[in-house]
Design an enzyme around this catalytic site. Sequence first.
Site, PDB file in Angstrom:
ATOM      1  N   ASP A   1     -13.646  -0.891   5.179  1.00  0.00           N
ATOM      2  CA  ASP A   1     -12.903  -1.276   3.985  1.00  0.00           C
ATOM      3  C   ASP A   1     -13.575  -0.593   2.797  1.00  0.00           C
ATOM      4  O   ASP A   1     -14.742  -0.859   2.487  1.00  0.00           O
ATOM      5  CB  ASP A   1     -12.924  -2.790   3.794  1.00  0.00           C
ATOM      6  CG  ASP A   1     -12.126  -3.522   4.854  1.00  0.00           C
ATOM      7  OD1 ASP A   1     -11.208  -2.914   5.422  1.00  0.00           O
ATOM      8  OD2 ASP A   1     -12.429  -4.696   5.123  1.00  0.00           O
TER       9      ASP A   1
ATOM     10  N   GLY B   1      -1.795   2.247  -0.339  1.00  0.00           N
ATOM     11  CA  GLY B   1      -0.981   2.966  -1.302  1.00  0.00           C
ATOM     12  C   GLY B   1       0.109   3.839  -0.724  1.00  0.00           C
ATOM     13  O   GLY B   1       0.651   4.693  -1.425  1.00  0.00           O
TER      14      GLY B   1
ATOM     15  N   ASP C   1      -0.979  -8.752   7.761  1.00  0.00           N
ATOM     16  CA  ASP C   1      -1.995  -9.699   7.275  1.00  0.00           C
ATOM     17  C   ASP C   1      -1.416 -11.114   7.240  1.00  0.00           C
ATOM     18  O   ASP C   1      -0.971 -11.578   6.189  1.00  0.00           O
ATOM     19  CB  ASP C   1      -2.450  -9.294   5.865  1.00  0.00           C
ATOM     20  CG  ASP C   1      -3.103  -7.931   5.836  1.00  0.00           C
ATOM     21  OD1 ASP C   1      -4.086  -7.729   6.546  1.00  0.00           O
ATOM     22  OD2 ASP C   1      -2.604  -7.052   5.096  1.00  0.00           O
TER      23      ASP C   1
ATOM     24  N   ASN D   1      -4.254  -8.137  11.671  1.00  0.00           N
ATOM     25  CA  ASN D   1      -5.354  -8.876  11.058  1.00  0.00           C
ATOM     26  C   ASN D   1      -5.063 -10.371  11.108  1.00  0.00           C
ATOM     27  O   ASN D   1      -3.998 -10.796  11.540  1.00  0.00           O
ATOM     28  CB  ASN D   1      -5.528  -8.423   9.609  1.00  0.00           C
ATOM     29  CG  ASN D   1      -5.698  -6.922   9.501  1.00  0.00           C
ATOM     30  OD1 ASN D   1      -6.669  -6.362   9.978  1.00  0.00           O
ATOM     31  ND2 ASN D   1      -4.732  -6.257   8.867  1.00  0.00           N
TER      32      ASN D   1
END
Length: 599
Positions: free
Chosen positions: A295, A382, A453, A518
């Site tokens: 990350d 992005g 997520d 995740n």
Amino acid sequence: MAAAKCAEIACSGSLWCNGGADSAALHRRELGSVRISGSRCRGHNLGLVTALAAEDISDNEVTLLDYGGGNVQSIRNAIKLMGFNIKNVHSPKDIESAKRLIFPGVGAFAAAMDVLESRGMADPLKDYIRQDRPFLGICLGLQLLFDFSEEHGHVEGLGLIPGAVSRFEATNGLRVPHIGWNGVKLRYPSDLLEGVNGRHVYFVHSYRAVPSEANNDWVLATSNYGGEFVAAVKKGNVHAVQFHPEKSGVVGLDILRRFLDGGRSSDAERVAHLASQHNSHPASSLAKRVIACLDVRSNDAGDLVVTKGDQYDVREAGDGREVRNLGKPVELAGQYFKDGADEVTFLNITGFRDFPLGDMPMLEVLRRASKEVFVPLTVGGGIRDFTDSAGRFYSSLEVASEYFRSGADKISIGSDAVYAAEEYLKTKVKTGNTSLEQISYVYGNQAVVVSIDPRRVYVKSPSEVSHKTVKCSKPGPNGEEYAWYQCTVNGGREGRPIGAYELAQAVEALGAGEILLNCIDCDGQGQGFDTDLVELVSEAVTIPVIASSGAGAVEHFSEVFNKTGASAALAAGIFHRKEISIASVKEHLVESGMEMRLV
């Protein structure tokens, strides 16, 4: 901040170098008039030494047919590592004059043929191959040699090898695309592939050619995934492989070294030595993957660092609340390559707030990492349509293309995929305008990962919600036996009215080739992966699923592979903090009876 910050990103050591100035001197002795440039390497770390520049030595040149699809930066770096310069194909005449030609086809069959035809390169390429001149095709560079492909309908190929390129059939639990490290079986001895028998190499494709009586005289090697398919072809000086040598670690680099007559650098010698080492666990099938995740974000001083969250909070406890700093991105990525990571994933968790293509430090991370890491690189953050402050529109395809040019093999889409899935579930219409559809059409769905997520929402009964629920292995705080998994956007800060099960099915339909799954509840807890969630999503799709969030011990990896259909497992903090090593994870999995790629 570009120039100053870029200099702070990478470490000064390298992965193949052994001895700094002494190594450069060795290069000079070996190569005569080849000039060496580069910084001194520290200690005895293995790593890339330099980029090599030749002075009018035609034998030290490789012609590269880069038609502009996908990541070819790694093959460029691998060629330079072997001591060769690169001549790019700009016109058909460059193909005609080539002494050795590499065609690293990446992306979709139809798009590649369109480029070759429109630029007048298809016929010169066919002539070059028919003249039995040194040629190495990679992945799509193999497929295009066949008569036609069924990808995006019936599309004519170069017609040099009889047969069709067809899609793997996603039946009996077979996950498509075929992504990962698989074994190769040679049909007869080969100088090029010597040492590959019984070793894992990296594949990433949804379509394949199959051996037949008509193409039997071409087939050099096969692999098995739901049946036998062509892994390599050869006729005279013409070779092509379905896998990616430049992404297959030392074993793959050794293939390039052999194609380039043994290489012309001391790095090539080291590759030969490392590739010859005994493999105690021969490859027999598709291996489970262990992925190291980094990350990446700017800290409060503006420097890019690797961090790790606790349920997505990346700041330290206390008054200062500084961003948790666990190292430099390129340095860590290089170490994980040496340690045996099967892939490395960069997630830019704060970038691209204002101008995606202006985030030069993250792009520089990719460029530098691709010089150090010869396994697949995935990057996310992005990937979306964008209009800058001057009113210029940039499509998600343009943003993704810049990632690929900088060294990414796969891109990961997060929030934008959630919005696209919500719209698709409402309308049941594929517009072709979403980032998923655009990128997968041009680069192939194997290049597109969707990062999900979700967070757990407990319910007493499945009838309470319209979303797909799972019976929990552990009850909720009020004794609830069921839960659904609410998807989030914006780094987990905003919940959306869509479940992980429904989202996974929608993004597969839109063109995703893999899911990075995740779990906000498990993130940073070290108590193991959420196997309920992983199995729920694995059952929802036929594409590979990467389990993420929660690993704290080697046993957690075997647990998620034994209990779910996960193809890979990803971890971050436990590797960054050196709580457990990648090697120890793989050793445990081998002892548990699982197929693993060992280095």
